[in-house]
Design a protein around this motif. Structure first.
Motif, PDB file in Angstrom:
ATOM      1  N   LEU A   1      25.827  31.713  41.337  1.00 59.47           N
ATOM      2  CA  LEU A   1      25.420  32.105  39.999  1.00 59.47           C
ATOM      3  C   LEU A   1      24.241  31.345  39.432  1.00 59.47           C
ATOM      4  N   GLY A   2      23.929  30.202  39.992  1.00 58.34           N
ATOM      5  CA  GLY A   2      22.796  29.455  39.473  1.00 58.34           C
ATOM      6  C   GLY A   2      22.978  29.124  38.004  1.00 58.34           C
ATOM      7  N   LYS A   3      22.137  29.700  37.150  1.00 59.31           N
ATOM      8  CA  LYS A   3      22.161  29.407  35.722  1.00 59.31           C
ATOM      9  C   LYS A   3      23.113  30.319  34.942  1.00 59.31           C
ATOM     10  N   LEU A   4      23.815  31.226  35.615  1.00 61.46           N
ATOM     11  CA  LEU A   4      24.776  32.088  34.933  1.00 61.46           C
ATOM     12  C   LEU A   4      26.071  31.313  34.750  1.00 61.46           C
ATOM     13  N   LEU A   5      26.143  30.526  33.712  1.00 60.75           N
ATOM     14  CA  LEU A   5      27.224  29.547  33.569  1.00 60.75           C
ATOM     15  C   LEU A   5      28.512  30.134  33.030  1.00 60.75           C
ATOM     16  N   GLY A   6      28.492  31.354  32.502  1.00 64.57           N
ATOM     17  CA  GLY A   6      29.712  31.914  31.922  1.00 64.57           C
ATOM     18  C   GLY A   6      30.850  31.965  32.910  1.00 64.57           C
ATOM     19  N   LEU A   7      30.561  32.441  34.116  1.00 63.03           N
ATOM     20  CA  LEU A   7      31.604  32.556  35.123  1.00 63.03           C
ATOM     21  C   LEU A   7      31.998  31.205  35.688  1.00 63.03           C
ATOM     22  N   LEU A   8      31.039  30.293  35.762  1.00 71.87           N
ATOM     23  CA  LEU A   8      31.353  28.978  36.299  1.00 71.87           C
ATOM     24  C   LEU A   8      32.421  28.281  35.461  1.00 71.87           C
ATOM     25  N   GLN A   9      32.419  28.535  34.146  1.00 74.75           N
ATOM     26  CA  GLN A   9      33.392  27.895  33.274  1.00 74.75           C
ATOM     27  C   GLN A   9      34.802  28.418  33.557  1.00 74.75           C
ATOM     28  N   LYS A  10      34.912  29.692  33.929  1.00 75.77           N
ATOM     29  CA  LYS A  10      36.213  30.262  34.260  1.00 75.77           C
ATOM     30  C   LYS A  10      36.585  29.938  35.706  1.00 75.77           C
ATOM     31  N   GLY A  11      35.613  30.072  36.579  1.00 75.07           N
ATOM     32  CA  GLY A  11      35.850  29.786  37.980  1.00 75.07           C
ATOM     33  C   GLY A  11      36.410  30.978  38.732  1.00 75.07           C
ATOM     34  N   PHE A  12      36.074  31.054  40.024  1.00 76.81           N
ATOM     35  CA  PHE A  12      36.588  32.137  40.854  1.00 76.81           C
ATOM     36  C   PHE A  12      38.074  31.969  41.148  1.00 76.81           C
ATOM     37  N   GLY A  13      38.607  30.786  40.860  1.00 76.77           N
ATOM     38  CA  GLY A  13      40.030  30.575  41.108  1.00 76.77           C
ATOM     39  C   GLY A  13      40.912  31.511  40.307  1.00 76.77           C
ATOM     40  N   TYR A  14      40.426  32.008  39.168  1.00 77.74           N
ATOM     41  CA  TYR A  14      41.209  32.904  38.322  1.00 77.74           C
ATOM     42  C   TYR A  14      40.805  34.367  38.495  1.00 77.74           C
ATOM     43  N   CYS A  15      39.835  34.625  39.334  1.00 80.77           N
ATOM     44  CA  CYS A  15      39.375  35.997  39.561  1.00 80.77           C
ATOM     45  C   CYS A  15      40.444  36.793  40.306  1.00 80.77           C
ATOM     46  N   PRO A  16      40.766  38.004  39.850  1.00 81.25           N
ATOM     47  CA  PRO A  16      41.715  38.844  40.600  1.00 81.25           C
ATOM     48  C   PRO A  16      41.098  39.308  41.921  1.00 81.25           C
ATOM     49  N   PHE A  17      41.797  39.063  43.006  1.00 80.67           N
ATOM     50  CA  PHE A  17      41.397  39.575  44.310  1.00 80.67           C
ATOM     51  C   PHE A  17      42.444  40.603  44.732  1.00 80.67           C
ATOM     52  N   ASP A  18      42.110  41.866  44.616  1.00 79.58           N
ATOM     53  CA  ASP A  18      43.044  42.947  44.932  1.00 79.58           C
ATOM     54  C   ASP A  18      42.867  43.358  46.386  1.00 79.58           C
ATOM     55  N   THR A  19      43.964  43.599  47.071  1.00 82.65           N
ATOM     56  CA  THR A  19      43.912  43.939  48.489  1.00 82.65           C
ATOM     57  C   THR A  19      44.502  45.320  48.731  1.00 82.65           C
ATOM     58  N   TYR A  20      43.844  46.063  49.612  1.00 82.17           N
ATOM     59  CA  TYR A  20      44.271  47.424  49.949  1.00 82.17           C
ATOM     60  C   TYR A  20      44.161  47.626  51.459  1.00 82.17           C
ATOM     61  N   VAL A  21      45.113  48.375  51.985  1.00 83.70           N
ATOM     62  CA  VAL A  21      45.035  48.842  53.361  1.00 83.70           C
ATOM     63  C   VAL A  21      44.918  50.357  53.298  1.00 83.70           C
ATOM     64  N   GLY A  22      43.798  50.882  53.765  1.00 83.59           N
ATOM     65  CA  GLY A  22      43.576  52.324  53.766  1.00 83.59           C
ATOM     66  C   GLY A  22      43.798  52.888  55.151  1.00 83.59           C
ATOM     67  N   VAL A  23      44.870  53.648  55.327  1.00 85.72           N
ATOM     68  CA  VAL A  23      45.195  54.199  56.645  1.00 85.72           C
ATOM     69  C   VAL A  23      44.760  55.660  56.717  1.00 85.72           C
ATOM     70  N   SER A  24      44.616  56.152  57.915  1.00 79.32           N
ATOM     71  CA  SER A  24      44.182  57.528  58.128  1.00 79.32           C
ATOM     72  C   SER A  24      45.091  58.497  57.374  1.00 79.32           C
ATOM     73  N   THR A  25      44.507  59.537  56.846  1.00 80.30           N
ATOM     74  CA  THR A  25      45.292  60.517  56.078  1.00 80.30           C
ATOM     75  C   THR A  25      46.315  61.230  56.953  1.00 80.30           C
ATOM     76  N   SER A  26      46.127  61.189  58.274  1.00 80.04           N
ATOM     77  CA  SER A  26      47.055  61.869  59.187  1.00 80.04           C
ATOM     78  C   SER A  26      48.221  60.984  59.616  1.00 80.04           C
ATOM     79  N   ALA A  27      48.233  59.728  59.192  1.00 81.04           N
ATOM     80  CA  ALA A  27      49.300  58.805  59.607  1.00 81.04           C
ATOM     81  C   ALA A  27      50.653  59.234  59.030  1.00 81.04           C
TER      82      ALA A  27
END
Length: 306
Positions: A129-155
């Motif tokens: 982020l360099g000078k974009l300090l807004g996010l640095l104050q919150k930190g990526f530790g609190y960022c939601p990381f959503d996970t998905y498994v996309g399987v073939s439609t024929s499964a």
């Protein structure tokens, strides 16, 4: 939507590899089409990230103001069995040529990718982020990381008695709408709640900076890599692997040009020549970069290449 990185598919003769490529191609199309009108959603496909000694691969990554989504594409055209033993253990298997064979859990796989990506972004927050300090104050530790498994439609799923389909598993055409719904819900919560109570979020500029950082580092490493032609040992004083990549010395197997973007903070201050590196003399390195052993080397180790 800004498509940050697409995947170039090579011809495949192996049926499994060919099917895997087709699953990734389909998922990429569905994600790109869903978010093509959004200017605050950034999509990357086929992302490889080097973290310490190891690298990890992400099939699809969606960076948004309200979190980051990782999608693992799975080509499954036969019957899949899932047996869940407890909250932490589930076994996957599929039919192949008339026989049942075990396969690694794609849910655990994408969750591990999310864990590694969170650590990687936290370690490199300053360079992201360099000078974009807004996010640095919150930190990526609190960022939601959503996970998905996309399987073939024929499964077709075959679930053991008492086993439900894992919450992270979707047919390929369900993934993009689910991400979209999640974004809408978080955006609504962000606008209704007071600032102190609002969910984690970042600005459009911060989301774009994050996506560009992930691509830029990969592009620099690929385009400036030199294939070893001998077995000579070359050593460069450097911080150890507990430090972000941008704070370590540039190994000998990268061309001098990689120094320009190796450490974002130095680059923005026009001090890229201060990067330590084996080829410092070729990119006009500072006195410290040219002779790192002249000063203190406490906390440093040696970066070697063979």
């Amino acid at each position: 939507m800004m498509l940050i990185k697409s995947k170039v598919f090579a011809p495949q003769s192996d049926p499994r590899l060919k099917a895997g490529d087709e699953a990734e191609r389909q998922m990429a199309f569905l994600l790109d089409r869903r978010f093509e009108d959004r200017d605050d959603v950034f999509v990357l496909h086929d992302l490889r990230i080097q973290k310490g000694k190891y690298a990890f691969q992400i099939d699809h990554l969606v960076v948004t103001r309200y979190g980051i989504a990782l999608i693992e594409s799975k080509s499954i055209h036969s019957k899949v069995s899932i047996t869940r033993h407890d909250e932490r253990r589930e076994h996957w298997s599929r039919e192949f040529r008339g026989r049942e064979e075990g396969i690694p859990s794609p849910v655990r796989q994408v969750q591990e990718q999310a864990r590694l990506l969170r650590e990687y972004l936290r370690e490199n927050a300053g360079q992201v982020l360099g000078k974009l300090l807004g996010l640095l104050q919150k930190g990526f530790g609190y960022c939601p990381f959503d996970t998905y498994v996309g399987v073939s439609t024929s499964a077709v799923f075959k679930l053991a008695r008492g086993t439900r389909l894992p919450e992270h598993v979707y047919k390929a055409d369900e993934v993009a709408p689910e991400i979209d719904l999640q974004l809408q819900a978080r955006a609504k919560g962000d606008s209704l709640l007071k600032l102190a109570e609002a969910p984690w979020s970042m600005s459009k500029a911060e989301a774009l900076a994050t996506a560009r950082f992930l691509l830029r580092r990969l592009d620099q490493q690929i385009s400036n890599y030199i294939a070893p032609e001998d077995r000579a040992l070359r050593i460069t004083p450097s911080h150890g692997e507990d430090r972000p990549l941008g704070e370590r010395a540039i190994p000998w197997y990268y061309l001098p040009a990689v120094h320009a973007g190796w450490n974002r903070q130095l680059s923005e201050r026009r001090l890229a020549h201060h990067n330590l590196g084996y080829r410092a003399i070729d990119y006009g390195g500072s006195p410290r970069a040219l002779d790192p052993l002249a000063g203190s080397i406490a906390g440093r180790t040696a970066t070697a290449g063979t």
